[in-house]
Design a protein around this motif. Structure first.
Motif, PDB file in Angstrom:
ATOM      1  N   TYR A  83     -18.140  36.982   0.072  1.00 55.67           N
ATOM      2  CA  TYR A  83     -18.294  36.779  -1.365  1.00 55.67           C
ATOM      3  C   TYR A  83     -16.912  36.533  -1.951  1.00 55.67           C
ATOM      4  O   TYR A  83     -15.938  37.141  -1.508  1.00 55.67           O
ATOM      5  N   VAL A  84     -16.825  35.640  -2.939  1.00 53.27           N
ATOM      6  CA  VAL A  84     -15.554  35.407  -3.625  1.00 53.27           C
ATOM      7  C   VAL A  84     -15.754  35.432  -5.129  1.00 53.27           C
ATOM      8  O   VAL A  84     -16.826  35.092  -5.623  1.00 53.27           O
ATOM      9  N   TRP A  85     -14.721  35.850  -5.822  1.00 51.31           N
ATOM     10  CA  TRP A  85     -14.680  35.842  -7.269  1.00 51.31           C
ATOM     11  C   TRP A  85     -13.391  35.161  -7.695  1.00 51.31           C
ATOM     12  O   TRP A  85     -12.308  35.513  -7.237  1.00 51.31           O
ATOM     13  N   ASP A  86     -13.520  34.169  -8.561  1.00 49.68           N
ATOM     14  CA  ASP A  86     -12.370  33.547  -9.191  1.00 49.68           C
ATOM     15  C   ASP A  86     -12.194  34.237 -10.532  1.00 49.68           C
ATOM     16  O   ASP A  86     -13.100  34.216 -11.369  1.00 49.68           O
ATOM     17  N   LEU A  87     -11.059  34.858 -10.719  1.00 47.60           N
ATOM     18  CA  LEU A  87     -10.866  35.746 -11.855  1.00 47.60           C
ATOM     19  C   LEU A  87     -10.187  35.059 -13.021  1.00 47.60           C
ATOM     20  O   LEU A  87      -9.208  34.341 -12.834  1.00 47.60           O
ATOM     21  N   ASP A  88     -10.730  35.304 -14.190  1.00 49.94           N
ATOM     22  CA  ASP A  88     -10.162  34.805 -15.436  1.00 49.94           C
ATOM     23  C   ASP A  88      -9.631  35.981 -16.234  1.00 49.94           C
ATOM     24  O   ASP A  88     -10.333  36.552 -17.061  1.00 49.94           O
ATOM     25  N   PHE A  89      -8.436  36.379 -15.933  1.00 49.31           N
ATOM     26  CA  PHE A  89      -7.756  37.378 -16.741  1.00 49.31           C
ATOM     27  C   PHE A  89      -6.274  37.111 -16.650  1.00 49.31           C
ATOM     28  O   PHE A  89      -5.815  36.400 -15.770  1.00 49.31           O
ATOM     29  N   ASP A  90      -5.542  37.639 -17.611  1.00 48.67           N
ATOM     30  CA  ASP A  90      -4.105  37.371 -17.646  1.00 48.67           C
ATOM     31  C   ASP A  90      -3.424  38.017 -16.445  1.00 48.67           C
ATOM     32  O   ASP A  90      -3.593  39.202 -16.181  1.00 48.67           O
TER      33      ASP A  90
ATOM     34  N   PRO B  79     -17.846  52.437   2.568  1.00 50.52           N
ATOM     35  CA  PRO B  79     -16.739  51.777   3.247  1.00 50.52           C
ATOM     36  C   PRO B  79     -17.129  51.036   4.528  1.00 50.52           C
ATOM     37  O   PRO B  79     -16.503  50.030   4.871  1.00 50.52           O
ATOM     38  N   GLU B  80     -18.151  51.494   5.224  1.00 51.97           N
ATOM     39  CA  GLU B  80     -18.560  50.815   6.458  1.00 51.97           C
ATOM     40  C   GLU B  80     -19.205  49.460   6.175  1.00 51.97           C
ATOM     41  O   GLU B  80     -19.252  48.603   7.050  1.00 51.97           O
ATOM     42  N   ALA B  81     -19.706  49.256   4.968  1.00 53.52           N
ATOM     43  CA  ALA B  81     -20.316  47.977   4.609  1.00 53.52           C
ATOM     44  C   ALA B  81     -19.264  46.911   4.318  1.00 53.52           C
ATOM     45  O   ALA B  81     -19.554  45.726   4.343  1.00 53.52           O
ATOM     46  N   LEU B  82     -18.033  47.340   4.049  1.00 54.13           N
ATOM     47  CA  LEU B  82     -16.966  46.420   3.675  1.00 54.13           C
ATOM     48  C   LEU B  82     -16.065  46.154   4.887  1.00 54.13           C
ATOM     49  O   LEU B  82     -15.453  47.066   5.421  1.00 54.13           O
ATOM     50  N   GLY B  83     -16.000  44.889   5.294  1.00 53.58           N
ATOM     51  CA  GLY B  83     -15.165  44.523   6.437  1.00 53.58           C
ATOM     52  C   GLY B  83     -13.721  44.301   6.061  1.00 53.58           C
ATOM     53  O   GLY B  83     -12.818  44.630   6.815  1.00 53.58           O
ATOM     54  N   GLY B  84     -13.473  43.746   4.893  1.00 53.55           N
ATOM     55  CA  GLY B  84     -12.103  43.492   4.480  1.00 53.55           C
ATOM     56  C   GLY B  84     -12.030  42.829   3.129  1.00 53.55           C
ATOM     57  O   GLY B  84     -13.009  42.287   2.619  1.00 53.55           O
ATOM     58  N   ILE B  85     -10.845  42.876   2.553  1.00 51.40           N
ATOM     59  CA  ILE B  85     -10.558  42.275   1.256  1.00 51.40           C
ATOM     60  C   ILE B  85      -9.438  41.265   1.454  1.00 51.40           C
ATOM     61  O   ILE B  85      -8.452  41.560   2.128  1.00 51.40           O
ATOM     62  N   SER B  86      -9.599  40.095   0.876  1.00 54.10           N
ATOM     63  CA  SER B  86      -8.536  39.087   0.877  1.00 54.10           C
ATOM     64  C   SER B  86      -8.225  38.720  -0.561  1.00 54.10           C
ATOM     65  O   SER B  86      -9.100  38.740  -1.429  1.00 54.10           O
TER      66      SER B  86
ATOM     67  N   GLY C 293      -4.770  39.157   3.711  1.00 55.58           N
ATOM     68  CA  GLY C 293      -5.884  40.062   3.919  1.00 55.58           C
ATOM     69  C   GLY C 293      -5.415  41.501   3.931  1.00 55.58           C
ATOM     70  O   GLY C 293      -4.288  41.804   4.330  1.00 55.58           O
ATOM     71  N   PHE C 294      -6.288  42.369   3.451  1.00 53.68           N
ATOM     72  CA  PHE C 294      -6.035  43.799   3.468  1.00 53.68           C
ATOM     73  C   PHE C 294      -7.044  44.433   4.404  1.00 53.68           C
ATOM     74  O   PHE C 294      -8.141  43.907   4.596  1.00 53.68           O
ATOM     75  N   GLY C 295      -6.723  45.574   4.923  1.00 50.01           N
ATOM     76  CA  GLY C 295      -7.661  46.312   5.755  1.00 50.01           C
ATOM     77  C   GLY C 295      -8.785  46.905   4.933  1.00 50.01           C
ATOM     78  O   GLY C 295      -8.950  46.597   3.761  1.00 50.01           O
ATOM     79  N   GLY C 296      -9.518  47.765   5.553  1.00 49.15           N
ATOM     80  CA  GLY C 296     -10.630  48.404   4.876  1.00 49.15           C
ATOM     81  C   GLY C 296     -10.165  49.439   3.863  1.00 49.15           C
ATOM     82  O   GLY C 296      -8.980  49.748   3.752  1.00 49.15           O
ATOM     83  N   VAL C 297     -11.112  49.941   3.130  1.00 50.62           N
ATOM     84  CA  VAL C 297     -10.842  50.960   2.115  1.00 50.62           C
ATOM     85  C   VAL C 297     -11.782  52.130   2.308  1.00 50.62           C
ATOM     86  O   VAL C 297     -12.789  52.021   3.011  1.00 50.62           O
ATOM     87  N   GLY C 298     -11.463  53.237   1.674  1.00 54.46           N
ATOM     88  CA  GLY C 298     -12.302  54.421   1.758  1.00 54.46           C
ATOM     89  C   GLY C 298     -13.083  54.652   0.486  1.00 54.46           C
ATOM     90  O   GLY C 298     -13.063  53.838  -0.442  1.00 54.46           O
TER      91      GLY C 298
ATOM     92  N   GLN D 126      -4.424  30.621 -10.587  1.00 52.15           N
ATOM     93  CA  GLN D 126      -5.723  31.278 -10.414  1.00 52.15           C
ATOM     94  C   GLN D 126      -5.608  32.374  -9.362  1.00 52.15           C
ATOM     95  O   GLN D 126      -4.814  32.269  -8.423  1.00 52.15           O
ATOM     96  N   VAL D 127      -6.418  33.408  -9.526  1.00 49.05           N
ATOM     97  CA  VAL D 127      -6.505  34.493  -8.553  1.00 49.05           C
ATOM     98  C   VAL D 127      -7.932  34.526  -8.028  1.00 49.05           C
ATOM     99  O   VAL D 127      -8.889  34.408  -8.798  1.00 49.05           O
ATOM    100  N   ARG D 128      -8.075  34.671  -6.717  1.00 52.10           N
ATOM    101  CA  ARG D 128      -9.396  34.770  -6.091  1.00 52.10           C
ATOM    102  C   ARG D 128      -9.412  36.011  -5.209  1.00 52.10           C
ATOM    103  O   ARG D 128      -8.464  36.277  -4.482  1.00 52.10           O
ATOM    104  N   ILE D 129     -10.508  36.761  -5.282  1.00 55.69           N
ATOM    105  CA  ILE D 129     -10.712  37.907  -4.396  1.00 55.69           C
ATOM    106  C   ILE D 129     -11.885  37.585  -3.490  1.00 55.69           C
ATOM    107  O   ILE D 129     -12.937  37.152  -3.958  1.00 55.69           O
ATOM    108  N   GLY D 130     -11.702  37.799  -2.196  1.00 57.53           N
ATOM    109  CA  GLY D 130     -12.749  37.586  -1.212  1.00 57.53           C
ATOM    110  C   GLY D 130     -13.089  38.900  -0.522  1.00 57.53           C
ATOM    111  O   GLY D 130     -12.193  39.673  -0.179  1.00 57.53           O
ATOM    112  N   ILE D 131     -14.369  39.147  -0.338  1.00 61.32           N
ATOM    113  CA  ILE D 131     -14.844  40.366   0.316  1.00 61.32           C
ATOM    114  C   ILE D 131     -15.718  39.965   1.493  1.00 61.32           C
ATOM    115  O   ILE D 131     -16.697  39.240   1.328  1.00 61.32           O
ATOM    116  N   SER D 132     -15.370  40.439   2.684  1.00 65.35           N
ATOM    117  CA  SER D 132     -16.178  40.142   3.867  1.00 65.35           C
ATOM    118  C   SER D 132     -16.961  41.391   4.279  1.00 65.35           C
ATOM    119  O   SER D 132     -16.504  42.509   4.072  1.00 65.35           O
ATOM    120  N   PRO D 133     -18.137  41.186   4.862  1.00 66.20           N
ATOM    121  CA  PRO D 133     -18.992  42.323   5.192  1.00 66.20           C
ATOM    122  C   PRO D 133     -18.582  43.025   6.485  1.00 66.20           C
ATOM    123  O   PRO D 133     -18.061  42.402   7.406  1.00 66.20           O
TER     124      PRO D 133
END
Length: 117
Positions: A25-32, A52-59, A72-77, A104-111
């Motif tokens: 999933y990705v989100w293109d963010l509109d904020f300052d 946390p087990e449902a989340l594979g990683g954040i980019s 990319g970042f590792g997992g979170v708790g 632009q900033v985009r956040i991606g979340i992998s399962p």
């Protein structure tokens, strides 16, 4: 998407992995954002996840010029996790411009599992 936790503004992203048809999933963010990131050596992000087990990683992606910088970042708790990456370790896609012209900033979340979180 926006919420308040402990009196501070946060970005809350619901991730329905059970309905995912692509690979993330990705989100293109509109904020300052501070658009001139060239003087900064590190990027820090605080994140947490109800499952946390449902989340594979954040980019995170920064669009500039005709391309992107990506890291990319590792997992979170379940508790707030401080994630940190050096700007020098970002990879590029396409032909990105300078760090001083982020458009632009985009956040991606992998399962990590096919369930919602």
């Amino acid at each position: 998407m926006s919420a308040t936790v402990d009196g501070k503004p946060v970005l809350r992203l619901a991730v329905p992995f059970s309905k995912l048809t692509g690979w993330r999933y990705v989100w293109d963010l509109d904020f300052d954002v501070e658009r001139q990131l060239g003087a900064h050596r590190w990027l820090r992000l605080k994140a947490r996840c109800a499952d946390p087990e449902a989340l594979g990683g954040i980019s995170i992606y920064f669009r500039t010029g005709k391309g992107w910088y990506r890291a990319g970042f590792g997992g979170v708790g379940m508790d707030w996790t401080n994630l940190k990456v050096a700007r020098a370790s970002f990879e590029s896609e396409g032909t990105p411009g300078t760090w001083d012209s982020i458009a632009q900033v985009r956040i991606g979340i992998s399962p990590g599992a096919k369930r919602d979180t």
